[in-house]
Design an enzyme around this catalytic site. Structure first.
Site, PDB file in Angstrom:
ATOM      1  N   ALA A 156       9.403  -1.914  36.072  1.00 21.71           N
ATOM      2  CA  ALA A 156       9.613  -0.881  37.094  1.00 21.71           C
ATOM      3  C   ALA A 156      10.293  -1.437  38.342  1.00 21.71           C
ATOM      4  CB  ALA A 156       8.268  -0.248  37.462  1.00 21.71           C
TER       5      ALA A 156
ATOM      6  N   GLU B 262      20.410  -0.178  33.045  1.00 23.94           N
ATOM      7  CA  GLU B 262      20.657  -1.633  33.114  1.00 23.94           C
ATOM      8  C   GLU B 262      21.882  -1.968  33.965  1.00 23.94           C
ATOM      9  OE1 GLU B 262      19.207  -4.340  31.081  1.00 23.94           O
ATOM     10  OE2 GLU B 262      17.899  -3.168  29.772  1.00 23.94           O
TER      11      GLU B 262
HETATM   12  C1  LIG Z   1      17.955   5.501  29.797  1.00 24.27           C
HETATM   13  C2  LIG Z   1      17.581   4.848  31.081  1.00 24.27           C
HETATM   14  C3  LIG Z   1      16.539   3.949  31.104  1.00 24.27           C
HETATM   15  C4  LIG Z   1      16.137   3.367  32.310  1.00 24.27           C
HETATM   16  N1  LIG Z   1      15.077   2.508  32.300  1.00 24.27           N
HETATM   17  C5  LIG Z   1      14.681   1.927  33.446  1.00 24.27           C
HETATM   18  C6  LIG Z   1      13.534   1.071  33.475  1.00 24.27           C
HETATM   19  O1  LIG Z   1      12.881   0.842  32.445  1.00 24.27           O
HETATM   20  N2  LIG Z   1      13.168   0.505  34.651  1.00 24.27           N
HETATM   21  C7  LIG Z   1      13.852   0.732  35.802  1.00 24.27           C
HETATM   22  O2  LIG Z   1      13.480   0.173  36.830  1.00 24.27           O
HETATM   23  N3  LIG Z   1      14.944   1.581  35.823  1.00 24.27           N
HETATM   24  C8  LIG Z   1      15.347   2.174  34.685  1.00 24.27           C
HETATM   25  N4  LIG Z   1      16.427   3.041  34.673  1.00 24.27           N
HETATM   26  C9  LIG Z   1      17.063   3.381  35.933  1.00 24.27           C
HETATM   27  C10 LIG Z   1      18.454   2.781  36.062  1.00 24.27           C
HETATM   28  O3  LIG Z   1      18.362   1.396  36.260  1.00 24.27           O
HETATM   29  C11 LIG Z   1      19.143   3.506  37.216  1.00 24.27           C
HETATM   30  O4  LIG Z   1      19.335   4.859  36.822  1.00 24.27           O
HETATM   31  C12 LIG Z   1      20.482   2.882  37.560  1.00 24.27           C
HETATM   32  O5  LIG Z   1      20.280   1.615  38.129  1.00 24.27           O
HETATM   33  C13 LIG Z   1      21.276   3.740  38.531  1.00 24.27           C
HETATM   34  O6  LIG Z   1      20.499   4.098  39.625  1.00 24.27           O
HETATM   35  P1  LIG Z   1      20.439   5.629  40.103  1.00 24.27           P
HETATM   36  O7  LIG Z   1      20.066   6.451  38.924  1.00 24.27           O
HETATM   37  O8  LIG Z   1      19.571   5.727  41.291  1.00 24.27           O
HETATM   38  O9  LIG Z   1      21.922   5.992  40.483  1.00 24.27           O
HETATM   39  P2  LIG Z   1      22.646   5.659  41.875  1.00 24.27           P
HETATM   40  O10 LIG Z   1      22.339   4.291  42.329  1.00 24.27           O
HETATM   41  O11 LIG Z   1      22.389   6.781  42.821  1.00 24.27           O
HETATM   42  O12 LIG Z   1      24.158   5.706  41.434  1.00 24.27           O
HETATM   43  C14 LIG Z   1      24.831   6.932  41.127  1.00 24.27           C
HETATM   44  C15 LIG Z   1      26.256   6.613  40.735  1.00 24.27           C
HETATM   45  O13 LIG Z   1      26.927   5.980  41.821  1.00 24.27           O
HETATM   46  C16 LIG Z   1      27.454   4.724  41.391  1.00 24.27           C
HETATM   47  N5  LIG Z   1      27.379   3.770  42.489  1.00 24.27           N
HETATM   48  C17 LIG Z   1      26.266   3.343  43.121  1.00 24.27           C
HETATM   49  N6  LIG Z   1      26.584   2.457  44.079  1.00 24.27           N
HETATM   50  C18 LIG Z   1      27.932   2.304  44.040  1.00 24.27           C
HETATM   51  C19 LIG Z   1      28.869   1.521  44.775  1.00 24.27           C
HETATM   52  N7  LIG Z   1      28.495   0.660  45.704  1.00 24.27           N
HETATM   53  N8  LIG Z   1      30.190   1.655  44.478  1.00 24.27           N
HETATM   54  C20 LIG Z   1      30.591   2.518  43.494  1.00 24.27           C
HETATM   55  N9  LIG Z   1      29.747   3.259  42.768  1.00 24.27           N
HETATM   56  C21 LIG Z   1      28.442   3.167  43.029  1.00 24.27           C
HETATM   57  C22 LIG Z   1      26.598   4.300  40.210  1.00 24.27           C
HETATM   58  O14 LIG Z   1      27.272   3.384  39.384  1.00 24.27           O
HETATM   59  C23 LIG Z   1      26.340   5.635  39.551  1.00 24.27           C
HETATM   60  O15 LIG Z   1      27.450   5.973  38.742  1.00 24.27           O
HETATM   61  C24 LIG Z   1      16.828   3.652  33.491  1.00 24.27           C
HETATM   62  C25 LIG Z   1      17.886   4.561  33.458  1.00 24.27           C
HETATM   63  C26 LIG Z   1      18.281   5.161  32.281  1.00 24.27           C
HETATM   64  C27 LIG Z   1      19.413   6.128  32.276  1.00 24.27           C
END
Ligand SMILES: Cc1cc2nc3c(=O)[nH]c(=O)nc-3n(C[C@H](O)[C@H](O)[C@H](O)COP(=O)(O)OP(=O)(O)OC[C@H]3O[C@@H](n4cnc5c(N)ncnc54)[C@H](O)[C@@H]3O)c2cc1C
Length: 391
Positions: A129, A369
């Site tokens: 997490a 990831e």
């Molecule tokens: C199937 C799945 C399994 C998961 N499992 C886990 C888990 O077990 N444990 C855990 O901790 N998390 C988990 N996650 C969460 C995952 O790590 C996050 O969804 C991911 O890191 C993106 O974060 P966010 O969803 O908050 O998107 P955001 O950070 O809000 O990003 C939204 C979009 O903006 C883009 N973006 C963000 N910052 C920038 C930047 N500086 N420049 C350009 N583009 C940018 C991102 O690439 C993305 O396309 C999981 C997610 C999925 C989909």
């Protein structure tokens, strides 16, 4: 795919690993794929079967009942599982993913004795997490915190999108322990178990993909933890988590390769029997070109992954190469899945038909990831070392 153009140089141990994992997948796992879709979860029988055949705790040390596999060998097994159903790679990750490997590298003897043995027998499932509602890509901005109170740590905050968080028996939770230092020595990794006062699963989300993948929201309200819950050193949580980062990127990448190969094989089967306007689809150049483009995509992805895995196996530093694999493979499988749906026509979008499920399942790979954009940032930073980048 049985074509010399797609063959790749592999040592005997990896060829044997692939053959065994393919046999196991086709003969033993196959009947469970539909059951998983019917139930919307991975039934206990799958874990029992995997354990009986040596596919639980694959990467854990042999002395704790694990398989002692290298990252390369593990990735080959995942590639085979993902040819059938994404759920089997999730099942493997519960016992060889981020948290188990962090415990192998940073756990105390007591952690190892208790948890690694449990993962290896398929009795325990792990979760990891990091992500929060206000801290996803920017994980260092997390708000979940742990404060010292007497001889205990008191954990407060909320995590979301945690894979299998609702079924995990132990979850490694990242929390701020020094707000001034944050990612630079102020984040600590804690082990949290269900039933601990103050810990609850407050929501379970289903996604675009198979219902066997569920993402949980976890809430910590004055959740008290002993010192023995800390993994690694206090303040070193980011190091603990990031140590397993390349493992995660490579296992996702190889899962993408397996899924893509399966999609092309299913497409080839289809075009050899489906006739339109009096001819087989296989005879149409428009269809042939889609298959050719997908084959090139797969060959390039596999060559890149195996090269990086070989270098990791030799103990070389690979810089941002793990990010290159994750970026290329997750986008590659999206292209391949899209072509496979197109080749199958209406059948490609009918619920319950494998190609349709693959199409939905592989969409996750570009987000979880570390999303594609974040992988590009990592790669660009590696290329532009020495240039000051502010964001
Ligand atoms: C199937 C799945 C399994 C998961 N499992 C886990 C888990 O077990 N444990 C855990 O901790 N998390 C988990 N996650 C969460 C995952 O790590 C996050 O969804 C991911 O890191 C993106 O974060 P966010 O969803 O908050 O998107 P955001 O950070 O809000 O990003 C939204 C979009 O903006 C883009 N973006 C963000 N910052 C920038 C930047 N500086 N420049 C350009 N583009 C940018 C991102 O690439 C993305 O396309 C999981 C997610 C999925 C989909």
């Amino acid at each position: 795919m049985e074509t010399p153009a797609l063959d790749i140089d592999l040592p005997d141990d990896l060829r044997a690993m692939r053959a065994a994992a393919r046999r196991f997948t086709e003969r033993e796992l196959e009947p469970w794929a539909q059951e998983i879709d019917r139930l919307g979860e991975i039934p206990p029988g799958v874990f029992e079967l995997m354990q009986k055949n040596g596919y639980c705790g694959m990467r854990l040390p042999v002395e704790y009942g694990g398989g002692g596999l290298t990252l390369f060998q593990y990735c080959i097994a995942l590639e085979e599982f993902s040819r059938l159903h994404r759920a089997f790679t999730i099942a493997a990750n519960y016992s060889s993913g981020m948290t188990p490997m962090a415990l192998v590298r940073h756990g105390t003897p007591a952690h190892k004795d208790r948890f690694l043995r449990g993962f290896a027998t398929g009795r325990l499932k792990s979760g990891f997490a990091l992500t929060e509602p206000d801290a996803g890509s920017d994980a260092a901005g997390m708000r979940t915190n742990a404060q010292r109170r007497g001889d205990r740590w008191v954990l407060n905050g909320r995590k979301h999108y945690i894979s299998g968080g609702h079924v995990a028996d132990v979850i490694m939770v990242m929390a701020v322990t020094d707000p001034d230092k944050r990612a630079r020595g102020g984040i600590t990794a804690f082990l949290v178990e269900p039933g601990m006062p103050g810990f609850s699963v407050t929501r379970v989300d289903t996604t675009i993909a198979t219902d066997a993948i569920k993402l949980a929201e976890l809430t910590f309200a004055d959740c008290e933890l002993p010192d023995s819950a800390v993994v690694g050193e206090v303040g070193n949580g980011f190091k603990v988590a990031m140590g397993s980062l390349n493992d995660g990127r490579m296992s996702v990448s190889c899962s993408c390769v397996g899924a893509a190969e399966s999609l092309v094989e299913r497409s080839i089967e289809h075009v050899k029997t489906r006739r339109t306007f009096g001819k087989l689809l296989a005879e149409r150049q428009a269809i042939q070109w889609m298959l050719a483009d997908s084959a090139v995509d797969i060959a390039a992805a596999r060559a890149l992954c195996y090269d990086v895995l070989r270098r990791i196996e030799r103990g070389e530093k690979v810089g941002s190469a793990g990010s290159m694999c994750k970026l290329f493979c997750s986008e590659m499988v999206g292209r391949v899945a899209d072509r496979a749906v197109q080749i199958h026509g209406g059948m490609g979008v009918i619920r319950g038909f494998p190609v349709e499920r693959f199409y939905r399942d592989v969409r996750h790979y570009r987000v979880g990831e570390g999303a594609s954009e974040i992988q590009r940032i990592v790669i660009a930073r590696d290329l532009l070392r020495g240039v000051k980048i502010d964001d």
